[in-house]
Design an enzyme around this catalytic site. Structure first.
Site, PDB file in Angstrom:
ATOM      1  N   GLU A  50       0.809  -1.216   0.000  1.00 44.55           N
ATOM      2  CA  GLU A  50       0.000   0.000   0.000  1.00 44.55           C
ATOM      3  C   GLU A  50       0.843   1.267   0.000  1.00 44.55           C
ATOM      4  OE1 GLU A  50      -3.619   1.849   2.692  1.00 44.55           O
ATOM      5  OE2 GLU A  50      -3.563  -0.286   2.258  1.00 44.55           O
TER       6      GLU A  50
ATOM      7  N   ASP B  57      -3.022  -3.014   3.304  1.00 49.05           N
ATOM      8  CA  ASP B  57      -3.426  -3.068   4.710  1.00 49.05           C
ATOM      9  C   ASP B  57      -4.655  -3.962   4.865  1.00 49.05           C
ATOM     10  OD1 ASP B  57      -1.380  -1.376   5.232  1.00 49.05           O
ATOM     11  OD2 ASP B  57      -2.609   0.400   5.579  1.00 49.05           O
TER      12      ASP B  57
ATOM     13  N   ASP C 150      -7.507  -4.150   6.244  1.00 46.81           N
ATOM     14  CA  ASP C 150      -8.801  -3.652   6.689  1.00 46.81           C
ATOM     15  C   ASP C 150      -9.673  -3.455   5.456  1.00 46.81           C
ATOM     16  OD1 ASP C 150      -7.623  -1.489   5.507  1.00 46.81           O
ATOM     17  OD2 ASP C 150      -7.632  -0.197   7.273  1.00 46.81           O
TER      18      ASP C 150
ATOM     19  N   TYR D 248      -0.351  -3.334  13.614  1.00 43.27           N
ATOM     20  CA  TYR D 248      -1.178  -2.464  12.756  1.00 43.27           C
ATOM     21  C   TYR D 248      -2.079  -1.592  13.626  1.00 43.27           C
ATOM     22  CZ  TYR D 248      -4.080  -1.099   8.782  1.00 43.27           C
ATOM     23  OH  TYR D 248      -4.736  -0.381   7.811  1.00 43.27           O
TER      24      TYR D 248
ATOM     25  N   CYS E 174     -50.196  51.589 -27.822  1.00 44.53           N
ATOM     26  CA  CYS E 174     -49.557  51.331 -26.510  1.00 44.53           C
ATOM     27  C   CYS E 174     -49.050  52.639 -25.934  1.00 44.53           C
ATOM     28  CB  CYS E 174     -48.412  50.345 -26.678  1.00 44.53           C
ATOM     29  SG  CYS E 174     -47.454  50.093 -25.160  1.00 44.53           S
TER      30      CYS E 174
ATOM     31  N   CYS F  85     -44.822  52.246 -25.831  1.00 48.07           N
ATOM     32  CA  CYS F  85     -43.977  52.222 -27.025  1.00 48.07           C
ATOM     33  C   CYS F  85     -44.677  52.766 -28.264  1.00 48.07           C
ATOM     34  CB  CYS F  85     -43.487  50.804 -27.303  1.00 48.07           C
ATOM     35  SG  CYS F  85     -44.811  49.657 -27.740  1.00 48.07           S
TER      36      CYS F  85
ATOM     37  N   CYS G 276     -50.597  45.344 -25.822  1.00 45.48           N
ATOM     38  CA  CYS G 276     -49.462  45.598 -26.696  1.00 45.48           C
ATOM     39  C   CYS G 276     -48.846  44.275 -27.136  1.00 45.48           C
ATOM     40  CB  CYS G 276     -48.414  46.455 -25.972  1.00 45.48           C
ATOM     41  SG  CYS G 276     -46.977  46.844 -27.006  1.00 45.48           S
TER      42      CYS G 276
END
Length: 845
Positions: free
Chosen positions: A12, A120, A122, A338, A803, A806, A828
C-alpha cells in the site's frame, strides 16, 4: 530460472514494500530498480512459497489507486440540479497523478503469473487491492490472485503471511464501494445546495475568499459537528442555581474524617436552614454502619484504535490525527502492530509471553516485565476481552524492542511507551485495596465517609497514567457516638457540563457508530479545516458561528440531519455488507432513497437555513454574479437539450423565468408574466404535461397589474396546459412595468419573435421555430383567426388603440377566463410592455 514463478507483489505504501522485501530477502540478493513512478520503486529477489521457487517483484501504490467521481457533464456545480446527483452516473478511474503507478503495474503484470496483494488488512486496504486487481487483470487475465494477511512488519508475521496466502475478500471491498458512493452523492448534493444558496447571501468572516468558500457537508462530518454544537448549547443554556449542603468533619489523633450529607444538597434555602438548625441543636453523631470490603481496580482492555486516540489525547494532549500519523510511523518501522483495529481481545494463538520477553531489557519497565514472567510473583493474568473483534487484526501491541530510536520525536517516544505499558498492564493482576465506609446519624440526617488503602498495586506499578486515589480515615465502631469537630451549612452553585474534549468526542462517535476506527480522526480534522469548530489548548471543542448556524438551520427544519441516527444505520448496513449479510446494491438503493428524501425536504424548508444564517452573519450587498449561472429550484427536464434541468430563476430586474442550467450551451428559457411578485416551485407534479415530471409553481401576482377576475394567488404549470398562465402572459407580457419604462425604445414584436425562436422552445408546445406569442395552440383561437378579427375591426372603422409605452398599435383579443369569458381587450404585442385595457372601458372613455 526454469520452473520459477514470477510473482508481482503490491504493497500500500513504498515504505511497506521496502520493509517486506528486506524481511523476505534477508537483504541477500536484493536488487532495486525504478518504476514509471520515481516514488514507487521495484524490488527484486528470489523466494520460495511452500516449496515453489518464485522470482519476486515487489512494488507499491500510494493509497487508493482510483477515484470515484461523477461523469463529466455532472461535475460542474451548475450543470444539474443537486437532487439529480442521487442517480447521476458515476465512474471509478485512475487520476492523472497516478497514471505512472498504473503503467508500472501493467508492465510488470504482463510478465508475471501471480499477483500477491500486501495492502493493509482492513476494509479500505481490501478495496485498494481490488483496484490493483482490476488494473492488472485488464492486461493479464490469467493472473493467479492471492492475498497476504499480516498485522505487523516483523519477520515471523511476514514469513507466516507469505506461506499462508489467502483469497481477497470481495465483501470488504463492496462495503467500501458502497460507502464511497453514498458519501459522494450525499456530500456533493448537500455541499452544492448549501454553498450556492448561502455563500453569496452572507458575509462569512471565517472565509478569506468568499468566492472560493465551500460550505461542505459530509454524512459523518455533520453528526460529528452536531455533538460539538449540542454540548455547546447545553453549556450556553445552563442557568446557575444556588444550593445548600451540610458538611461535617471529625478530627481525631488518627486523622480527620470528612462526612458528606447523603441528601447531597437542597435548592430551598429555608428547608436547608431548618434541617441544619435541627442538626446544630442535636449535634451528637451515632455510627450506624461500618463496612470493610476488598476492592479491585482492573487494568484496561487490550488497546484498540479508538482507545489509543482517546488516551493519547487525555494523557499527552495529542490530536487524534497526529496520534494516527505517529502510530503509522511506528508500525511501518516495525515497532508496533497495525494501528487501525477495532479488536480489544487477544486470540489464544497469540504468544503473549514472547511479547513481554522482548521488553525485559528496557531501562524503565524491563524489571516489571521480568516480574511478570516470574511465576513466583503471581503477577501474570491473561488479559480480559473487551468484546470487540474485527476478525482482521489483533489489538495494538509492541512488536519490537526499542529504548528509543535516534530519529524519534518526543511524541514517537510517548506513544511507543504508551503501547508497551498498556500491553504490560493488560496482562497484569488488578490492583487490590481495602475500603472502609462509615455512616453516621445526626438528628435523623445521614452522613457518610470512606477511606481506602492500596494493598497491592500490581498493574499500577507499570501503568503510571492511572492512579487510585484514597485516604485513611480514623477507626470507628458500630454504635460509637461523638460530637463533630465542625458542622457547617455551605452554599454553592450548579455548574454546566464541560465542553467536549477530543477524547469525549471520539467516545460519542464510537458509541453512535459514526465513522470507523480508521476515519474518525479525519472527520474531526475536517471540522477544524472547514472552520465549523475550534479546539482550545485543553483540547475542548467549540462551534464557530458558521458551524452553529448550519446545525441550527437543519434543527429548525425538524429534520435532524446533524444527529447520528441516519449515519449509524448506514454504518451498520455497510458492516452487514462486509460480512455478506447484505448486498451492496441493496444498501445503496435504501440509503440513497432515504437521503434523497431528506435532501428534497431540506430544500423545501431552506428558509430555515437562511434564517439561522441571518442570526450570525450580515447579509451581503455584493451582486450574485451572472444570474444565468445561479442555480434555482428545478421545474422540469429541459426539452431542448434533454441533458440539464430547467430551474426557476429571478434576473437582475426582478423578473421571473424558467431557464436551462446548460446555459450558455443551451439557451432554452421561458419568461413568466411581468406581474409575478413571488414564485416558488412546489412538490406537486402536473398530471398531464409530458415529458414529466413538471413541478407546479405557486405564483403570487401584483393585484394591480393583472386584469379584474384573475386571482392574485395561482398554482400554475409552465408545461403548456395552464390556460390562466397563458392568458396572463398574453395580457401582461413578460417584463416588469417599471423596468420597461426605464429602458427607452423597446424591441418590436417581430424582433421578439425572432429572438424567442432563436433562444429556445415555445412555452406552450415545447417546439422551436416560433415564439410563445405565435404558438398556434394558445388561447381560444389560432393566430390566423386573431389576425382576421383584427383586420375586420380595422375595416369596420372601430377606434384603434396605441400602446402608451412604445406607441405600437395594440391587438384586440378575447379573454377566456371564467369571469370574463368572451370579453374583449387591447394589449401591446411587444413582450416588453404591459399595456392593457378592456374594450368596453375604452369605448366608455
Amino acid at each position: 530460472m526454469s520452473g520459477t514463478i514470477k510473482v508481482l507483489n503490491v504493497a500500500e505504501k513504498p515504505s511497506v514494500a521496502k520493509s517486506v522485501s528486506g524481511i523476505l530477502s534477508r537483504n541477500q540478493g536484493l536488487r532495486v530498480r525504478d518504476g514509471r513512478s520515481r516514488f514507487n520503486r521495484i524490488f527484486e529477489f528470489n523466494y520460495s512459497v511452500r516449496g515453489q521457487p518464485c522470482h519476486m517483484l515487489f512494488t507499491s501504490v500510494t493509497g487508493h489507486l482510483m477515484e470515484l467521481e461523477f461523469e463529466d457533464r455532472f461535475r460542474k456545480w451548475h450543470s444539474c440540479d443537486p437532487a439529480d446527483l442521487y442517480h447521476a452516473p458515476v465512474r471509478k478511474h485512475v487520476p492523472e497523478d497516478k497514471m505512472d503507478i498504473k503503467r508500472t503495474l501493467e508492465e510488470e503484470a504482463r510478465r508475471c503469473q501471480w499477483l500477491v496483494l500486501w495492502l493493509d488488512c482492513d476494509r479500505e486496504g481490501e478495496n485498494i487491492a481490488f483496484e490493483v486487481i482490476d488494473v492488472c487483470r485488464a492486461v493479464n487475465c490469467h493472473l493467479t490472485i492471492r492475498r497476504a494477511r499480516f498485522s505487523a512488519l516483523i519477520e515471523r508475521e511476514i514469513h507466516h503471511a507469505t506461506q499462508n496466502l489467502v483469497d481477497p475478500n470481495p465483501w470488504f471491498s463492496d462495503a467500501v464501494d458502497a460507502r464511497q458512493e453514498i458519501d459522494l452523492r450525499i456530500g456533493a448534493s448537500f455541499t452544492r445546495f448549501q454553498t450556492m444558496m448561502l455563500r453569496d447571501k452572507f458575509v462569512i468572516d471565517s472565509a478569506t475568499d468568499d468566492r472560493n468558500l465551500v460550505l461542505s457537508y459530509g454524512p459523518c462530518q455533520f453528526p460529528t459537528l452536531g455533538f460539538v454544537v449540542e454540548r455547546y448549547w447545553e453549556v450556553q443554556s445552563h442557568e446557575p442555581e444556588e444550593f445548600w449542603t451540610i458538611n461535617c468533619s471529625h478530627k481525631l489523633d488518627e486523622g480527620v474524617a470528612t462526612f458528606n450529607w447523603m441528601r447531597g444538597h437542597l435548592f430551598d434555602h429555608t428547608c436547608a436552614v431548618i434541617v441544619y438548625e435541627m442538626c446544630v441543636q442535636e449535634p451528637n453523631a451515632t455510627v450506624t454502619k461500618v463496612r470493610h470490603q476488598e476492592k479491585l481496580k482492573y487494568p484496561p482492555y487490550p488497546l484498540s484504535t479508538i482507545e489509543l486516540e482517546k488516551r493519547a489525547s487525555r494523557y499527552f494532549r495529542m490530536s487524534s490525527e497526529h496520534t494516527m500519523k505517529v502510530a503509522e510511523d511506528l508500525y511501518q518501522a516495525g515497532f508496533i502492530s497495525y494501528p487501525r483495529t477495532e479488536t480489544d481481545c487477544f486470540s489464544s494463538r497469540t504468544d503473549l509471553h514472547a511479547i513481554v520477553q522482548e521488553q525485559q531489557d528496557h531501562p524503565e519497565w524491563g524489571s516489571y516485565a521480568q516480574r511478570l514472567l516470574d511465576p513466583g510473583t503471581s503477577l501474570w493474568r491473561n488479559p480480559s476481552s473487551g468484546g470487540h473483534d474485527d476478525k482482521a487484526h489483533p489489538p495494538i501491541h509492541p512488536t519490537k524492542f526499542s529504548a528509543g530510536e535516534h530519529n524519534w520525536s518526543q511524541d514517537h517516544r510517548k506513544l511507543y511507551e504508551l503501547v508497551v505499558r498498556h500491553f504490560l498492564a493488560c496482562v497484569s493482576q488488578p490492583a487490590v485495596g481495602a475500603e472502609t465506609t462509615v455512616e453516621i446519624d445526626i438528628a435523623d440526617e445521614q452522613f457518610s465517609t470512606s477511606g481506602r488503602v492500596i494493598l497491592e498495586r500490581n498493574y499500577l506499578d507499570v501503568y503510571r497514567y492511572e492512579s487510585w486515589g484514597g485516604s485513611m480515615i480514623p477507626t470507628y465502631t458500630l454504635g460509637q457516638q461523638f460530637i463533630p469537630t465542625s458542622l457547617t451549612l455551605d452554599t454553592g452553585v450548579t455548574r454546566p457540563p464541560p465542553l467536549l474534549s477530543e477524547a469525549d468526542l471520539l467516545s460519542c462517535m464510537d458509541k453512535a457508530g459514526i465513522g470507523t476506527d480508521a476515519t474518525m480522526h479525519d472527520h474531526i480534522k475536517k471540522l477544524l479545516d472547514r472552520f465549523y469548530a475550534t479546539k482550545d489548548s485543553n483540547t475542548r471543542f467549540s462551534p464557530t458561528k458558521l458551524g452553529e448556524a448550519l446545525v441550527m438551520g437543519y434543527d429548525d427544519m425538524g429534520y435532524e440531519l446533524w444527529k447520528p441516527n441516519l449515519r449509524s444505520m448506514m454504518e451498520f448496513d455497510m458492516k452487514e455488507v462486509s460480512v455478506g449479510n447484505k448486498r451492496k446494491d441493496e444498501v445503496l438503493a435504501t440509503c440513497l432513497q432515504q437521503m434523497k428524501a431528506c435532501f428534497l425536504d431540506a430544500r423545501l424548508n431552506k428558509v430555515k437555513l437562511l434564517e439561522a444564517m441571518a442570526v450570525f452573519f450580515e447579509r451581503s450587498n455584493q451582486s450574485a454574479g451572472d444570474d444565468n449561472h445561479v442555480a434555482g429550484e428545478v421545474v422540469r427536464q429541459c426539452g431542448l437539450c434533454r441533458e440539464s434541468s430547467m430551474v426557476l430563476k429571478k434576473n437582475r430586474d426582478g423578473n421571473f423565468m424558467v431557464g436551462c442550467l446548460g446555459f450558455p450551451q443551451c439557451r432554452n428559457a421561458i419568461w413568466l408574466p411581468g406581474s409575478v411578485l413571488e414564485a416558488a416551485v412546489t412538490s406537486n407534479i402536473c398530471g398531464s404535461c409530458n415529458p414529466g415530471p413538471v413541478y407546479l409553481i405557486q405564483f403570487k401576482f401584483r393585484q394591480l397589474e393583472i386584469p379584474p377576475g384573475f386571482n392574485a394567488n395561482h398554482l400554475g404549470c409552465i408545461g403548456g396546459c395552464d390556460d390562466i398562465l397563458r392568458q396572463l402572459i398574453e395580457i401582461c407580457g413578460t417584463g416588469s412595468r417599471m423596468s420597461a419604462r426605464g429602458r427607452g425604445p423597446t424591441t418590436t414584436s417581430s424582433n421578439v419573435q425572432r429572438n424567442s425562436s432563436r433562444q429556445g422552445a415555445c412555452l406552450y408546445c415545447q417546439q422551436t421555430g416560433h415564439s410563445s406569442n405565435d404558438c398556434p395552440s394558445q388561447f381560444s383561437g389560432s393566430r390566423n383567426s386573431r389576425s382576421r378579427t383584427s383586420s375586420q375591426n380595422g375595416m369596420q372603422g372601430e377606434p384603434s388603440v396605441s400602446c402608451s409605452t412604445c406607441g405600437t398599435p395594440c391587438v384586440l383579443r378575447t379573454a377566456n377566463t371564467a369571469n370574463n369569458r368572451g370579453r374583449k381587450f387591447y394589449s401591446c404585442p411587444s413582450q416588453e410592455c404591459n399595456f392593457f385595457i378592456w374594450e368596453d372601458e375604452h369605448n366608455n372613455g
